[in-house]
Write a protein that holds these residues in place. Structure first.
Motif, PDB file in Angstrom:
ATOM      1  N   ILE A  26       2.490   1.679  -3.452  1.00  0.00           N
ATOM      2  CA  ILE A  26       1.537   2.151  -4.465  1.00  0.00           C
ATOM      3  C   ILE A  26       1.265   3.648  -4.288  1.00  0.00           C
ATOM      4  O   ILE A  26       1.266   4.408  -5.261  1.00  0.00           O
ATOM      5  CB  ILE A  26       0.232   1.325  -4.414  1.00  0.00           C
ATOM      6  N   ILE A  27       1.060   4.091  -3.057  1.00  0.00           N
ATOM      7  CA  ILE A  27       0.810   5.503  -2.786  1.00  0.00           C
ATOM      8  C   ILE A  27       2.027   6.346  -3.178  1.00  0.00           C
ATOM      9  O   ILE A  27       1.905   7.402  -3.808  1.00  0.00           O
ATOM     10  CB  ILE A  27       0.436   5.728  -1.308  1.00  0.00           C
ATOM     11  N   SER A  28       3.239   5.888  -2.836  1.00  0.00           N
ATOM     12  CA  SER A  28       4.434   6.651  -3.207  1.00  0.00           C
ATOM     13  C   SER A  28       4.641   6.674  -4.717  1.00  0.00           C
ATOM     14  O   SER A  28       5.106   7.667  -5.270  1.00  0.00           O
ATOM     15  CB  SER A  28       5.686   6.156  -2.499  1.00  0.00           C
ATOM     16  N   TYR A  29       4.272   5.602  -5.428  1.00  0.00           N
ATOM     17  CA  TYR A  29       4.370   5.578  -6.884  1.00  0.00           C
ATOM     18  C   TYR A  29       3.379   6.580  -7.498  1.00  0.00           C
ATOM     19  O   TYR A  29       3.724   7.329  -8.419  1.00  0.00           O
ATOM     20  CB  TYR A  29       4.086   4.165  -7.414  1.00  0.00           C
ATOM     21  N   ILE A  30       2.169   6.651  -6.984  1.00  0.00           N
ATOM     22  CA  ILE A  30       1.168   7.599  -7.470  1.00  0.00           C
ATOM     23  C   ILE A  30       1.642   9.037  -7.238  1.00  0.00           C
ATOM     24  O   ILE A  30       1.530   9.896  -8.122  1.00  0.00           O
ATOM     25  CB  ILE A  30      -0.198   7.334  -6.807  1.00  0.00           C
ATOM     26  N   ILE A  31       2.182   9.310  -6.083  1.00  0.00           N
ATOM     27  CA  ILE A  31       2.687  10.661  -5.782  1.00  0.00           C
ATOM     28  C   ILE A  31       3.854  11.013  -6.691  1.00  0.00           C
ATOM     29  O   ILE A  31       3.960  12.125  -7.206  1.00  0.00           O
ATOM     30  CB  ILE A  31       3.072  10.768  -4.288  1.00  0.00           C
ATOM     31  N   PHE A  86       0.823  -1.205   0.000  1.00  0.00           N
ATOM     32  CA  PHE A  86       0.000   0.000   0.000  1.00  0.00           C
ATOM     33  C   PHE A  86       0.864   1.265   0.000  1.00  0.00           C
ATOM     34  O   PHE A  86       0.617   2.205  -0.755  1.00  0.00           O
ATOM     35  CB  PHE A  86      -0.944  -0.018   1.222  1.00  0.00           C
ATOM     36  N   ILE A  87       1.912   1.313   0.810  1.00  0.00           N
ATOM     37  CA  ILE A  87       2.827   2.456   0.875  1.00  0.00           C
ATOM     38  C   ILE A  87       3.563   2.617  -0.454  1.00  0.00           C
ATOM     39  O   ILE A  87       3.742   3.732  -0.951  1.00  0.00           O
ATOM     40  CB  ILE A  87       3.800   2.309   2.060  1.00  0.00           C
ATOM     41  N   ASP A 128       2.548  11.791 -10.157  1.00  0.00           N
ATOM     42  CA  ASP A 128       1.866  13.076 -10.158  1.00  0.00           C
ATOM     43  C   ASP A 128       2.864  14.226 -10.108  1.00  0.00           C
ATOM     44  O   ASP A 128       2.675  15.245 -10.787  1.00  0.00           O
ATOM     45  CB  ASP A 128       0.890  13.155  -8.993  1.00  0.00           C
TER      46      ASP A 128
END
Length: 110
Positions: free
Chosen positions: A12-17, A9-10, A20
């Motif tokens: 995936i969130i860091s990849y999205i950030i 989960f961490i 962006d």
């Protein structure tokens, strides 16, 4: 199992950030080109007029209107720039005065 799920989960969130920040809206806002500012320049043409007895600046402006709306003080200022000798005197019959007539002008973008 919770630790692996939290780690995924961490990630995936860091990849999205990361995506962006590099390719998304934030980077586009930071490095966008500045827009050119367009200013409408009002230019006038000079129209020589021969005055008759009883003419005033207002009557000459009424007979020879501009194509675009210009306030009376602006047009009066342009009139006295073209006719500085009339600053403190009245029109003499038969005198030639230069009347500013504002025309539609194109936008000047810089």
């Amino acid at each position: 199992m919770r630790i692996i799920g939290l780690a995924v989960f961490i990630l995936i969130i860091s990849y999205i950030i990361k995506i962006d920040l590099l390719d998304g809206t934030i980077s586009l806002a930071a490095f966008s080109k500045t827009e050119t500012e367009c200013v409408k320049q009002e230019q006038y043409e000079i129209f020589p007029v021969q005055t008759v007895k009883g003419d005033t600046v207002l009557s000459v402006f009424a007979v020879y209107p501009s194509e675009v709306w210009v306030s009376f003080p602006e047009r009066l200022e342009a009139f006295y720039q073209e006719n500085p000798h009339l600053q403190n005197q009245v029109f003499q019959p038969g005198e030639i005065v230069n009347v500013p007539i504002y025309k539609d002008s194109t936008l000047s973008c810089s």
